[in-house]
Design a protein around this motif. Structure first.
Motif, PDB file in Angstrom:
ATOM      1  N   ARG A 111     -22.344 -57.174  23.875  1.00 39.35           N
ATOM      2  CA  ARG A 111     -20.393 -56.930  23.882  1.00 39.35           C
ATOM      3  C   ARG A 111     -20.500 -59.059  23.741  1.00 39.35           C
ATOM      4  NH1 ARG A 111     -18.759 -52.660  25.122  1.00 39.35           N
ATOM      5  NH2 ARG A 111     -17.274 -53.843  25.931  1.00 39.35           N
ATOM      6  N   ILE A 112     -18.941 -58.656  22.799  1.00 39.69           N
ATOM      7  CA  ILE A 112     -18.837 -59.652  21.566  1.00 39.69           C
ATOM      8  C   ILE A 112     -17.498 -60.769  22.591  1.00 39.69           C
ATOM      9  CG2 ILE A 112     -18.059 -60.758  19.690  1.00 39.69           C
ATOM     10  CD1 ILE A 112     -20.139 -59.165  18.005  1.00 39.69           C
ATOM     11  N   ASP A 139     -26.583 -60.101  26.574  1.00 39.22           N
ATOM     12  CA  ASP A 139     -26.026 -58.965  26.527  1.00 39.22           C
ATOM     13  C   ASP A 139     -24.410 -59.934  26.351  1.00 39.22           C
ATOM     14  OD1 ASP A 139     -27.879 -57.956  28.702  1.00 39.22           O
ATOM     15  OD2 ASP A 139     -28.287 -59.320  29.257  1.00 39.22           O
ATOM     16  N   VAL A 140     -24.636 -60.280  26.482  1.00 34.23           N
ATOM     17  CA  VAL A 140     -22.986 -60.980  25.378  1.00 34.23           C
ATOM     18  C   VAL A 140     -22.647 -61.787  24.749  1.00 34.23           C
ATOM     19  CG1 VAL A 140     -20.739 -62.012  26.606  1.00 34.23           C
ATOM     20  CG2 VAL A 140     -21.926 -60.479  28.074  1.00 34.23           C
ATOM     21  N   LEU A 141     -22.703 -61.958  24.097  1.00 33.89           N
ATOM     22  CA  LEU A 141     -21.898 -62.783  22.539  1.00 33.89           C
ATOM     23  C   LEU A 141     -20.931 -63.815  22.692  1.00 33.89           C
ATOM     24  CD1 LEU A 141     -23.220 -64.790  20.440  1.00 33.89           C
ATOM     25  CD2 LEU A 141     -22.553 -63.096  18.972  1.00 33.89           C
ATOM     26  N   VAL A 174     -14.635 -56.572  18.263  1.00 33.96           N
ATOM     27  CA  VAL A 174     -14.686 -57.407  19.143  1.00 33.96           C
ATOM     28  C   VAL A 174     -14.744 -57.005  20.716  1.00 33.96           C
ATOM     29  CG1 VAL A 174     -13.788 -59.915  20.268  1.00 33.96           C
ATOM     30  CG2 VAL A 174     -14.768 -59.803  17.750  1.00 33.96           C
ATOM     31  N   HIS A 175     -15.321 -57.071  22.059  1.00 32.83           N
ATOM     32  CA  HIS A 175     -14.609 -56.842  23.099  1.00 32.83           C
ATOM     33  C   HIS A 175     -13.615 -57.738  23.672  1.00 32.83           C
ATOM     34  CE1 HIS A 175     -18.992 -55.346  22.441  1.00 32.83           C
ATOM     35  NE2 HIS A 175     -18.147 -53.852  22.160  1.00 32.83           N
ATOM     36  N   GLY A 176     -13.055 -58.582  23.255  1.00 34.64           N
ATOM     37  CA  GLY A 176     -12.579 -59.084  24.101  1.00 34.64           C
ATOM     38  C   GLY A 176     -12.367 -60.569  23.585  1.00 34.64           C
ATOM     39  N   TYR A 177     -11.052 -61.255  23.756  1.00 26.50           N
ATOM     40  CA  TYR A 177     -11.189 -62.630  23.702  1.00 26.50           C
ATOM     41  C   TYR A 177     -10.249 -63.814  24.142  1.00 26.50           C
ATOM     42  CZ  TYR A 177      -6.427 -61.292  22.947  1.00 26.50           C
ATOM     43  OH  TYR A 177      -5.501 -60.209  23.212  1.00 26.50           O
TER      44      TYR A 177
END
Length: 249
Positions: A101-102, A73-75, A122-125
């Protein structure tokens, strides 16, 4: 061979390996070079009460094959393993798995780099100096479909969008002016009424011309735009003022 060149074929070649649909919890896959900070990140996420299923692998072909098989689900991917151009891997991953979601995590990521990351999808950092609570909230946020982006980066996107809108609006009006300079006043009036979808009788009433007068100007418009009917004329006019080439096509 660079990391990106090595892993991209793996994402493509093992597309039939999917996760169990009855899997419970949120699957989080961490790709990065094994060290203390990475272990701490994995342990912190695995210890949460949110039933996270955490996997951690090195950025090699074997690790990416596990990523494909897990279909998480999340990378979470370490910034240091992303080679230029970063857009290549992000775009390939999102194209293959649009629901993933990355989150990128790393050190010393300047604002230009962060802007590029978000711009390419990218969805966030996450800065590794962030506390466990920050990391937990970042993961929760992207899982919920939100973005985890600092305000100054978001403001940069808003400013860029505003500038883009202003440029597009200016180009739009410039194209309208250019279009009108190639038409007579009557032709411009009639074209505006045609775009509204009015019939010849209605156009004649609006511009105070006879039916024959409207037809004569329409014939001139057809010739100028190289079209055969009013529907084609509308599309051709839109193409003339659109900032997108051959919009009607």
């Amino acid at each position: 061979m660079s990391y990106l060149n090595a892993v991209t074929p793996e994402i493509t070649d093992i597309s039939d390996m999917r996760h169990n649909s009855n899997r419970h919890g949120t699957s989080i896959f961490i790709v990065g070079h094994q060290d203390f900070s990475l272990d701490s990140l994995a342990s912190m996420l695995a210890s949460q009460d949110d039933n996270y299923l955490v996997s951690c692998v090195e950025p090699d072909n074997a690790g990416m094959a596990k990523f494909v098989a897990a279909d998480p689900d999340v990378l979470l991917i370490q910034n240091e393993v992303l080679k230029e151009p970063i857009e290549q891997f992000i775009h390939a991953t999102l194209e293959k798995y649009p629901d993933i979601r990355i989150l990128v995590f790393g050190k010393n990521m300047d604002d230009n780099h962060l802007y590029r990351l978000v711009r390419c999808g990218v969805h966030g950092y996450v800065n590794e100096r962030m506390s466990g609570d920050h990391i937990k909230h970042a993961v929760e946020s992207v899982i919920a479909g939100k973005r985890w982006i600092e305000r100054r980066i978001m403001e940069r996107f808003i400013s860029a969008q505003h500038d883009f809108d202003a440029i597009m609006e200016s180009q739009f009006y410039t194209k309208i002016e250019q279009l009108c300079t190639n038409l007579t006043r009557r032709e411009t009036e009639i074209l505006c009424e045609v775009v509204k979808g009015l019939a010849i009788k209605q156009i004649a009433e609006e511009v105070h011309l006879s039916h024959q007068g409207v037809k004569m100007h329409l014939a001139k418009l057809f010739k100028k735009f190289k079209v055969a009917n009013r529907n084609q004329l509308i599309l051709a006019a839109f193409d003339e003022i659109s900032p997108v080439k051959d919009l009607s096509a």
